[in-house]
Design a protein around this motif. Sequence first.
Motif, mmCIF file in Angstrom:
data_model
loop_
_atom_site.group_PDB
_atom_site.id
_atom_site.type_symbol
_atom_site.label_atom_id
_atom_site.label_comp_id
_atom_site.label_asym_id
_atom_site.label_seq_id
_atom_site.Cartn_x
_atom_site.Cartn_y
_atom_site.Cartn_z
ATOM 1 N N SER A 164 0.841 -1.201 0.000
ATOM 2 C CA SER A 164 0.000 0.000 0.000
ATOM 3 C C SER A 164 0.873 1.247 0.000
ATOM 4 O O SER A 164 1.756 1.406 0.848
ATOM 5 C CB SER A 164 -0.907 0.004 1.227
ATOM 6 O OG SER A 164 -1.594 1.246 1.348
ATOM 7 N N ARG A 166 0.286 5.428 -0.178
ATOM 8 C CA ARG A 166 -0.721 6.501 -0.137
ATOM 9 C C ARG A 166 -0.031 7.829 0.132
ATOM 10 O O ARG A 166 1.016 7.880 0.777
ATOM 11 C CB ARG A 166 -1.760 6.202 0.946
ATOM 12 C CG ARG A 166 -2.498 4.886 0.734
ATOM 13 C CD ARG A 166 -3.174 4.396 2.004
ATOM 14 N NE ARG A 166 -4.188 5.337 2.436
ATOM 15 C CZ ARG A 166 -4.612 5.431 3.708
ATOM 16 N NH1 ARG A 166 -4.093 4.671 4.650
ATOM 17 N NH2 ARG A 166 -5.541 6.307 4.011
ATOM 18 N N TRP A 168 -0.500 12.319 0.863
ATOM 19 C CA TRP A 168 -1.300 13.478 1.282
ATOM 20 C C TRP A 168 -0.521 14.740 0.954
ATOM 21 O O TRP A 168 0.713 14.737 0.945
ATOM 22 C CB TRP A 168 -1.561 13.457 2.787
ATOM 23 C CG TRP A 168 -2.501 12.400 3.259
ATOM 24 C CD1 TRP A 168 -3.817 12.537 3.584
ATOM 25 C CD2 TRP A 168 -2.196 11.016 3.477
ATOM 26 N NE1 TRP A 168 -4.346 11.326 3.985
ATOM 27 C CE2 TRP A 168 -3.385 10.380 3.924
ATOM 28 C CE3 TRP A 168 -1.048 10.238 3.336
ATOM 29 C CZ2 TRP A 168 -3.434 9.023 4.233
ATOM 30 C CZ3 TRP A 168 -1.093 8.893 3.632
ATOM 31 C CH2 TRP A 168 -2.280 8.292 4.078
ATOM 32 N N PRO A 173 -5.955 14.032 1.248
ATOM 33 C CA PRO A 173 -5.564 12.750 0.638
ATOM 34 C C PRO A 173 -5.475 12.872 -0.879
ATOM 35 O O PRO A 173 -6.334 13.481 -1.512
ATOM 36 C CB PRO A 173 -6.680 11.799 1.071
ATOM 37 C CG PRO A 173 -7.844 12.672 1.400
ATOM 38 C CD PRO A 173 -7.277 13.959 1.898
ATOM 39 N N ASN A 176 -3.514 6.697 -3.945
ATOM 40 C CA ASN A 176 -3.703 5.437 -3.221
ATOM 41 C C ASN A 176 -3.513 4.313 -4.235
ATOM 42 O O ASN A 176 -4.372 4.087 -5.077
ATOM 43 C CB ASN A 176 -5.108 5.401 -2.606
ATOM 44 C CG ASN A 176 -5.361 4.163 -1.771
ATOM 45 O OD1 ASN A 176 -4.715 3.136 -1.936
ATOM 46 N ND2 ASN A 176 -6.330 4.250 -0.878
ATOM 47 N N THR A 222 -2.380 6.103 8.607
ATOM 48 C CA THR A 222 -3.661 6.798 8.556
ATOM 49 C C THR A 222 -4.745 5.840 8.065
ATOM 50 O O THR A 222 -4.543 5.118 7.091
ATOM 51 C CB THR A 222 -3.570 8.007 7.603
ATOM 52 O OG1 THR A 222 -2.440 8.802 7.967
ATOM 53 C CG2 THR A 222 -4.833 8.851 7.677
ATOM 54 N N ARG A 223 -5.868 5.838 8.737
ATOM 55 C CA ARG A 223 -6.960 4.946 8.336
ATOM 56 C C ARG A 223 -7.493 5.363 6.966
ATOM 57 O O ARG A 223 -7.691 6.540 6.692
ATOM 58 C CB ARG A 223 -8.083 5.008 9.381
ATOM 59 C CG ARG A 223 -9.233 4.014 9.110
ATOM 60 C CD ARG A 223 -10.157 3.941 10.318
ATOM 61 N NE ARG A 223 -10.842 5.213 10.544
ATOM 62 C CZ ARG A 223 -12.040 5.506 10.024
ATOM 63 N NH1 ARG A 223 -12.652 4.634 9.245
ATOM 64 N NH2 ARG A 223 -12.604 6.669 10.281
ATOM 65 N N ASP A 224 -7.728 4.366 6.118
ATOM 66 C CA ASP A 224 -8.265 4.617 4.782
ATOM 67 C C ASP A 224 -9.786 4.714 4.879
ATOM 68 O O ASP A 224 -10.470 3.738 5.132
ATOM 69 C CB ASP A 224 -7.879 3.484 3.835
ATOM 70 C CG ASP A 224 -8.287 3.757 2.384
ATOM 71 O OD1 ASP A 224 -8.943 4.789 2.135
ATOM 72 O OD2 ASP A 224 -7.948 2.938 1.514
ATOM 73 N N THR A 225 -10.306 5.915 4.685
ATOM 74 C CA THR A 225 -11.749 6.146 4.756
ATOM 75 C C THR A 225 -12.401 6.157 3.375
ATOM 76 O O THR A 225 -13.582 6.483 3.247
ATOM 77 C CB THR A 225 -12.035 7.478 5.468
ATOM 78 O OG1 THR A 225 -11.391 8.549 4.762
ATOM 79 C CG2 THR A 225 -11.510 7.446 6.906
ATOM 80 N N GLN A 230 -8.629 4.002 -5.511
ATOM 81 C CA GLN A 230 -7.475 3.127 -5.318
ATOM 82 C C GLN A 230 -7.210 2.369 -6.616
ATOM 83 O O GLN A 230 -8.143 1.889 -7.256
ATOM 84 C CB GLN A 230 -7.730 2.120 -4.189
ATOM 85 C CG GLN A 230 -6.540 1.205 -3.927
ATOM 86 C CD GLN A 230 -6.900 0.044 -3.027
ATOM 87 O OE1 GLN A 230 -7.444 -0.970 -3.476
ATOM 88 N NE2 GLN A 230 -6.639 0.184 -1.740
ATOM 89 N N ARG A 241 -10.408 -3.451 -1.223
ATOM 90 C CA ARG A 241 -11.119 -2.244 -1.639
ATOM 91 C C ARG A 241 -11.793 -2.462 -2.992
ATOM 92 O O ARG A 241 -12.952 -2.076 -3.200
ATOM 93 C CB ARG A 241 -10.131 -1.086 -1.711
ATOM 94 C CG ARG A 241 -10.669 0.213 -2.313
ATOM 95 C CD ARG A 241 -11.495 1.037 -1.355
ATOM 96 N NE ARG A 241 -11.779 2.307 -1.975
ATOM 97 C CZ ARG A 241 -10.986 3.376 -1.933
ATOM 98 N NH1 ARG A 241 -9.843 3.327 -1.270
ATOM 99 N NH2 ARG A 241 -11.326 4.493 -2.527
#
Length: 455
Positions: A164, A166, A168, A173, A176, A222-225, A230, A241
């Motif tokens: 993964s 990701r 920012w 964000p 991803n 960081t939590r993926d919201t 993606q 996902r």
Amino acid sequence: MRTALVLLATAVVLAAPWPPLDAQGGWRPLFNGRDLDGWYACNGTAPYTVEDGAIVGRTVVKSPNSFLCTKGTFGDFILEYEVWVATNLNSGVQIRSIGDPAIKNGRVHGLQVEVDPSDRAWSGGIYDEARRGWLHTLLDQPAAQKAFRMSQWNRFRVEAIGTSIRTWLNGVPCANIIDDLTPSGLIALQVHAIGDDTARAGEVVKFRNIRILTESLAANRTRDTGGTPQYNYIPNTISPREAQDGWKLLWDGKTATGWRGAKLDRFPPGGWEIRDGVLSVLESGGGEAAAGGDIVTVSQFGNFELIAEYSITKGANSGIKYFVDTTLNKGEGSSIGCEYQILDDGTHPDAKAGVNGNRKNAGLYDLIPPQNIRFNGVGEWNRALIVVRGRHVEHWLNGFKTVEYERGTQMWRALVDHSKYVVWPSFGEAPRGHLLLQDHGNRVSFRSIKIRELK
């Protein structure tokens, strides 16, 4: 990157959920603020200096892209840094990259977290430098596109943990992706080439507060919201996902399950090869469906997004067809359907045939020429995307739209009337059809064939 996953969720600008830059807690500085200890220059001739606690890179003419590289390599990490630029100078920070003199003549290549102050505004996107090109642009991500601040310090965060990756930018964000091509590598700061443009000599990009965390990553990630699309680049896999979003493998990477010959009730006994997660049509002299023949999905599809990665040999011709009716053309040649052309435009004569280039790679064969082609090259993997929503159809290649049209319209029928498909009534207007991989007698390989059906 706008390939298949057209998630139109708008990113929400949040306060940064990570510690301030002056916090410690296991963080290690990669730049001491005084000199370039721990770094070395590579590839180009752009100079790097230390001024007022920042690394400053300046453009020079007649130099390729220049990089300032870490002497160490890194696998899993969380990286933070700040970037300042006052012009439209493209730049970026390489992660998990390679600068080995034995590979690509030492050319630094690998993942780059983009710094893009142009009107395109893809800062925070992920570009695979000197390799696969764009992996995640910021198309359809307006909040991320607005996050970069010209002539100010911009704070980036990169979480590369396992497969993964990701990013920012100023708390927003951005990218991803899921990728395992290079699990570890160097970090490098880029000064982009400017060619012979003397007017751009001396443009500046600055980097500061570069720090890395390599321990306690699970506790600090960081939590993926789901605020960004993606994109999964691990061959023949569906990420959790993707599964949640409705994606399914159309080819399992191992067997012929779900496929048959276009003119058979089983998979062809010859002419095709399944090996090491790759499905290949074998070389047979360039004849259309003359050896193993085309293969089609057992199922039929109407509205969908289809991804397929393909790699061609020199001079190769093939295609991905949709809305295929295998009851048509029971004689010699290929089954009938709309075709995403696959072609070596540089060598195959079909690239110059047809009308205005309507037989080129990523076009709608014999009907609509492609635009904005970003082909990775012969022997490299390229990602095709076909999107169908009712009458509306799009072709994409490596994250860039090449064709867009509406089926069943007056314009569509006029195109068909002036093509080889005029002999087939209501060509391309069926509500559903098979998907087809073409045998055109040249070796072409496929993998990561996946589909998401749309309502």
